[in-house]
Design an enzyme around this catalytic site. Sequence first.
Site, PDB file in Angstrom:
ATOM      1  N   HIS A   1       2.212 -11.738  14.081  1.00 46.29           N
ATOM      2  CA  HIS A   1       3.274 -12.285  14.926  1.00 46.29           C
ATOM      3  C   HIS A   1       3.018 -13.750  15.308  1.00 46.29           C
ATOM      4  O   HIS A   1       3.907 -14.418  15.846  1.00 46.29           O
ATOM      5  CB  HIS A   1       3.391 -11.439  16.201  1.00 46.29           C
ATOM      6  CG  HIS A   1       4.763 -11.420  16.793  1.00 46.29           C
ATOM      7  ND1 HIS A   1       5.787 -12.230  16.359  1.00 46.29           N
ATOM      8  CD2 HIS A   1       5.294 -10.676  17.794  1.00 46.29           C
ATOM      9  CE1 HIS A   1       6.883 -11.987  17.063  1.00 46.29           C
ATOM     10  NE2 HIS A   1       6.605 -11.055  17.950  1.00 46.29           N
TER      11      HIS A   1
ATOM     12  N   THR B   1       0.848  -1.191   0.000  1.00 48.74           N
ATOM     13  CA  THR B   1       0.000   0.000   0.000  1.00 48.74           C
ATOM     14  C   THR B   1       0.885   1.243   0.000  1.00 48.74           C
ATOM     15  O   THR B   1       1.893   1.287   0.705  1.00 48.74           O
ATOM     16  CB  THR B   1      -0.961   0.013   1.211  1.00 48.74           C
ATOM     17  OG1 THR B   1      -1.731   1.216   1.201  1.00 48.74           O
ATOM     18  CG2 THR B   1      -0.211  -0.086   2.536  1.00 48.74           C
TER      19      THR B   1
END
Length: 279
Positions: free
Chosen positions: A250, A198
């Site tokens: 994560h 992005t």
Amino acid sequence: SARKLAAEKNININEIEGTGKNGLILKGDLLELMGSRPKPNTRKQTHGQEERIKMTKLRLTIAKRLKEAQNNAAMLTTFNEVNMQEIIKMRKEHQEEFQKKYSIKLGFMSFFVKACIVALKNYPAVNAEIQNDEIVYKNYYNTSFAVGTDRGLVVPVLRNPDEMSFADIEKNIFSLSEKARNGKITIEDLQGGTFTITNGGIYGSMLSTPILNPPQSAVLGMHNIIERPIAENGNIKICPMMYLALSYDHRIIDGKEAVSFLKNIKDCLEEPKRLFLNV
């Protein structure tokens, strides 16, 4: 004195009619302008104090997916910066010939897509996703890229860019972006991405933490290019710098992998020849 006052108050003197000789702008003209009241809010006059507009189906879908990303992923962001001088130099030197040969401009996105593919191959977890109690590693590199439209943000997918040339990537990005802006994008164009890029820099963003595009596990945020002083071999020089941000899940991507992945992208962009030599 008028020029000094305009600079201090950040006033655009091109929009002021001076009352002095030959239209000269006087200090009094600026003081008069600073004392004038703004015009009433025309939108408030037309629509009242508040407006209620039903959310579009696209906006509702965007909201649902973004909230899903926050709720389901253990999202973290790591940052780095990249010196863009070599890419800018390469574009400047070859832009005219590239455009003449391939009928498309050489943009920044093709470099970023190529750099991301190199890093994704080196760090497969960044290109993976979680399905129930399994990690699914993708051996293809469908790259989603965010496009802002009047109806909201859409994320079309560039399929198999690892098998494309720079020109092919630029052409396909242009084509999909035009489809998105013209409201002709299809569901098929939005499905199957494994990693997202992005670019908030086109709107002036200096730094941000991009949100994941589920079920993907990582998203790269590009930002604006600003000339900043940096230290190089003990000397200070001005270079065109860009901050990069990598948000990642994560649960399957460790911090070491995320930091190394972003450093890999930085190295490729600062030495673009790596993208041609596969090093």
